[in-house]
Design an enzyme around this catalytic site. Structure first.
Site, mmCIF file in Angstrom:
data_model
loop_
_atom_site.group_PDB
_atom_site.id
_atom_site.type_symbol
_atom_site.label_atom_id
_atom_site.label_comp_id
_atom_site.label_asym_id
_atom_site.label_seq_id
_atom_site.Cartn_x
_atom_site.Cartn_y
_atom_site.Cartn_z
ATOM 1 N N GLN A 106 39.761 40.687 33.176
ATOM 2 C CA GLN A 106 40.691 40.102 34.135
ATOM 3 C C GLN A 106 42.099 40.659 33.952
ATOM 4 O OE1 GLN A 106 42.078 35.910 32.585
ATOM 5 N NE2 GLN A 106 39.882 36.118 32.177
ATOM 6 N N HIS A 159 46.364 39.579 35.639
ATOM 7 C CA HIS A 159 47.154 38.618 36.403
ATOM 8 C C HIS A 159 48.232 39.353 37.205
ATOM 9 C CE1 HIS A 159 45.053 35.806 33.927
ATOM 10 N NE2 HIS A 159 45.664 36.203 32.827
ATOM 11 N N GLU A 162 51.181 35.410 29.738
ATOM 12 C CA GLU A 162 50.643 34.456 28.779
ATOM 13 C C GLU A 162 50.706 34.992 27.358
ATOM 14 O OE1 GLU A 162 46.838 34.045 30.691
ATOM 15 O OE2 GLU A 162 45.873 35.483 29.346
ATOM 16 N N HIS A 202 42.435 42.412 30.223
ATOM 17 C CA HIS A 202 42.077 41.807 28.944
ATOM 18 C C HIS A 202 40.850 40.927 29.085
ATOM 19 C CE1 HIS A 202 44.671 38.865 30.962
ATOM 20 N NE2 HIS A 202 44.028 37.927 30.283
ATOM 21 N N ARG A 220 39.435 38.951 38.683
ATOM 22 C CA ARG A 220 38.347 39.278 37.757
ATOM 23 C C ARG A 220 37.594 40.528 38.200
ATOM 24 N NH1 ARG A 220 38.288 33.813 38.813
ATOM 25 N NH2 ARG A 220 38.816 32.470 37.032
#
Length: 410
Positions: free
Chosen positions: A93, A95, A130, A268, A287
């Site tokens: 995935q 972001h 994140e 990642h 994804r």
């Protein structure tokens, strides 16, 4: 201060025992993947207010200036904190950036895609940088390796496939050879697309063929660690081309207390372990594989940064005895790790909203004249009006070494 009742998401990759061990309870026998500590509308924590439970998002929206202080500029509680327990690999995935998230969310809203639709890509209009801090040994794939290294891996794999087939070149073997050549030219985007594009040989039995060759290799752990990682993933996803995408990525093994941060565009996948994850408050995930959830390779390719990167470790800063600070390069959050014992009482200057969770033994968290005792895995939300001019203090609530993690605004 509001004690939180946090939902646990039962994603298929979740561990059946890691969260239960942390909390000192009997495992349910079902996957327990993520405990969400925050106000994201997808699964807001419940806050105890005057003897009743309301969503933390509802509590904050009723008086954002009081609860968020200067963080109200974000338009929401800017961070989401999770206890993440991976028993199996998560999806391959990445972001989006803030601009990509806003554009993607607006486009799906305009198209009338329901926000809870399984095929929706953008659940909200926010980005999702994140960071994960390991509580147990924690393994992950994170960012692209140097292309010369992944090219060499595919070259060795190509040779093994020819040997395994007594010189015959199957369709899958030819594609593995092509991947080697693409990577030799530093064409990460081309290699990524060749692996994941719909209709590729790796979606038509080619991945299983490659895995069978890897399984036949002698001394795999010593000679081919990247292939060993792919083989481990294939035990869960034997026919998924994400198994081979793993060969493009850095393998990271964290010990407790180590951390990595993941900016937008970083491809990642977490593999296994328990950690404290903090992110900008978003659930936007694109994804590409290793999942039964919605996969949208073209949209994923729009957000991926196709460049090799060193592993983005987040090195802790020593603040005081029993207190270290993880400060990733994101404005939405930072994370304090405090380890009080009978001699130390770590002090955290939040000056804004904070969420504290006990991650080992029980702790007492106090602010001004108010204090709460948290058992392992329990959490509390502290509003900005409470922390402004008043530090958070953390004490061990019982004998032995305790630990808590406190998310604050960056």
């Amino acid at each position: 201060m509001h004690v939180l009742d946090a939902p646990i998401r039962d994603y298929a990759w979740g561990s059946t025992d890691l969260l239960a061990e942390l909390q000192g309870r009997t495992p349910t026998g079902r996957p327990e993947a993520e405990m969400w500590l925050g106000a994201h509308p997808g699964a807001p924590s419940l806050a105890e207010v005057d003897g009743r439970a309301i969503g933390l998002d509802e509590l904050i929206s009723a008086d954002p200036d009081r609860h968020l202080g200067q963080a109200a500029r974000f338009g929401r509680l800017p961070f989401l904190m999770k206890l993440l327990a991976a028993g199996e690999p998560l999806s391959i995935q990445a972001h989006p950036t803030l601009e990509q998230a806003r554009a993607g969310f607006a486009a799906e809203e305009a198209a009338g895609v329901p926000r809870d639709a399984t095929h929706r890509n953008y659940r909200d209009d926010n980005h999702k940088p994140e960071m994960i801090v390991a509580l147990t040994p924690f393994a992950a794939l994170c960012g692209f390796r140097r292309t010369e290294d992944s090219s060499a891996t595919f070259e060795r794999l190509s040779a093994h496939m020819r040997e395994h087939a007594d010189g015959e070149v199957t369709e899958a073997a030819a594609e593995v050879r092509r991947l080697h050549l693409l990577l030799a030219e530093a064409d990460l985007a081309g290699a990524f697309e060749a692996l994941l594009t719909p209709g590729s040989v790796f979606r038509r039995g080619g991945t299983a063929e490659v895995v069978s060759v890897i399984e036949a290799l002698p001394d795999l752990e010593a000679l081919e660690p990247e292939l060993a990682t792919a083989l481990q993933i294939s035990r869960v996803h034997p026919d998924d081309p994400g198994v081979l995408v793993a060969l493009l990525l850095n393998r990271v093994d964290l010990v407790p207390g180590q951390a990595i941060h993941l900016p937008a565009g970083n491809v990642h996948a977490y593999l296994h372990g328990l950690g404290v994850e903090v992110m900008a408050s978003s659930d936007n995930v694109l994804r590409g594989g290793l999942t039964a959830k919605h996969v949208d390779v073209p949209e994923l390719e729009k957000v991926v940064a196709f460049e090799p990167l060193p592993v983005p470790y987040t090195n802790p800063e020593q603040v005081a005895e029993g207190h270290v600070l993880f400060r990733p390069p994101f404005e939405e959050f930072r994370l304090h790790q405090v380890s009080p014992d009978g001699r130390t009482v770590p002090v955290v200057e939040a000056n804004g909203p904070a969420i504290a969770v006990a991650t080992r033994s029980s702790v007492e968290v106090s602010c001004g004249d108010e204090a709460v005792v948290l058992g392992p895995g329990q959490a509390v939300f502290v509003s900005a009006d409470e922390t402004t001019g008043r530090p958070l203090r953390v004490r061990a609530a019982e004998d032995g070494h305790a630990m808590a993690h406190i998310a604050t605004v960056g």
